[in-house]
Enzyme design. Sequence first.
Site, PDB file in Angstrom:
ATOM      1  N   GLY A  77       0.893  -1.116  -0.044  1.00  0.00           N
ATOM      2  CA  GLY A  77      -0.039  -0.079  -0.031  1.00  0.00           C
ATOM      3  C   GLY A  77       0.947   1.269  -0.151  1.00  0.00           C
ATOM      4  O   GLY A  77       1.883   1.292   0.403  1.00  0.00           O
ATOM      5  N   GLN A  82       3.232   9.717   0.736  1.00  0.00           N
ATOM      6  CA  GLN A  82       4.619   9.188   0.723  1.00  0.00           C
ATOM      7  C   GLN A  82       5.443   9.476  -0.589  1.00  0.00           C
ATOM      8  O   GLN A  82       6.545   8.746  -0.703  1.00  0.00           O
ATOM      9  CB  GLN A  82       4.407   7.513   0.779  1.00  0.00           C
ATOM     10  CG  GLN A  82       3.867   7.249   2.444  1.00  0.00           C
ATOM     11  CD  GLN A  82       3.620   5.923   2.527  1.00  0.00           C
ATOM     12  OE1 GLN A  82       2.647   5.339   2.186  1.00  0.00           O
ATOM     13  NE2 GLN A  82       4.779   5.029   3.129  1.00  0.00           N
ATOM     14  N   CYS A 126       6.310   0.352   7.478  1.00  0.00           N
ATOM     15  CA  CYS A 126       5.959   1.420   6.725  1.00  0.00           C
ATOM     16  C   CYS A 126       7.217   1.615   5.786  1.00  0.00           C
ATOM     17  O   CYS A 126       8.199   1.810   6.178  1.00  0.00           O
ATOM     18  CB  CYS A 126       5.496   2.489   7.640  1.00  0.00           C
ATOM     19  SG  CYS A 126       5.164   4.154   6.778  1.00  0.00           S
ATOM     20  N   LEU A 127       6.583   1.998   4.635  1.00  0.00           N
ATOM     21  CA  LEU A 127       7.958   2.272   3.564  1.00  0.00           C
ATOM     22  C   LEU A 127       8.549   3.697   3.987  1.00  0.00           C
ATOM     23  O   LEU A 127       9.497   3.727   3.403  1.00  0.00           O
ATOM     24  CB  LEU A 127       7.176   2.392   2.129  1.00  0.00           C
ATOM     25  CG  LEU A 127       6.658   1.057   1.653  1.00  0.00           C
ATOM     26  CD1 LEU A 127       6.115   1.291   0.339  1.00  0.00           C
ATOM     27  CD2 LEU A 127       7.693  -0.052   1.541  1.00  0.00           C
ATOM     28  N   HIS A 168      -3.950   1.536   7.664  1.00  0.00           N
ATOM     29  CA  HIS A 168      -2.660   2.114   7.677  1.00  0.00           C
ATOM     30  C   HIS A 168      -2.428   3.336   6.593  1.00  0.00           C
ATOM     31  O   HIS A 168      -2.341   4.512   6.957  1.00  0.00           O
ATOM     32  CB  HIS A 168      -1.568   1.286   7.477  1.00  0.00           C
ATOM     33  CG  HIS A 168      -0.152   1.695   7.140  1.00  0.00           C
ATOM     34  ND1 HIS A 168       0.499   1.204   8.117  1.00  0.00           N
ATOM     35  CD2 HIS A 168       0.364   2.413   6.322  1.00  0.00           C
ATOM     36  CE1 HIS A 168       1.658   1.552   8.016  1.00  0.00           C
ATOM     37  NE2 HIS A 168       1.778   2.430   6.709  1.00  0.00           N
TER      38      HIS A 168
END
Length: 226
Positions: A77, A82, A126-127, A168
């Site tokens: 996701g 981001q 989380c990226l 998220h």
Amino acid sequence: MWSFGKRKPVTYLLGEPVEDYPAIAPEVLRGRPLRITEIGEPVLHTPTRRVTEFSTPELARLIDDMFTTMEVAEGVGLAATQVGSDLRVFVYDLTDENGDRHVGHVVNPELEVDLEAEPEVEEEGCLSVPGAFEPLERPGGATVRGVDQHGGPLQLTATGYLARCFIHETQHLDGLLYWDHLSPELQQDALRQRDENRANVLAGRHEIAIELEMAPAEYPEQPPGK
């Protein structure tokens, strides 16, 4: 003669079952890998603004680029914040506990968690905090309502891993990271993991972009605040 085999996994595109969906989503091949913003950058900690213009080349490009960036980062996701955008959009591509694949995007998502579903504690990452994973309790079910890039209504109800993803990503668009839900001790541990693993994670993103014959995104040597 009857044959009783394993259930065939299903691919759901924007919540609807589809046949013969490619292993790599079409958006990935149209987009570009962008740099993923990291914890501490203001865009990640600022609520997004609603999309008001639909079916635009700019919105389509954003979604394509987000899919490509998610693929390169081996994510399931990705929220628009981001990739440095302040628009209320997220994309997703994951395989759930039953082996079913869920692919799509949601514009202007609004989240409703299922308070009657049993909460679940799972390792979550989380990226934007590359290389860090911590246990986090989330509601076991959630519904996201929004629209697609053309303004068509969407309502996606999920449980388990998919629900965790929807929660998220929607919270990203509210300026919240999973890190914000952790205890101070786990927050420090997440940053420690990030510092140890970040270089290898970014090297992996670079390699996957090259494999896709795309220009890799450039990252600073040190994360924000270092």
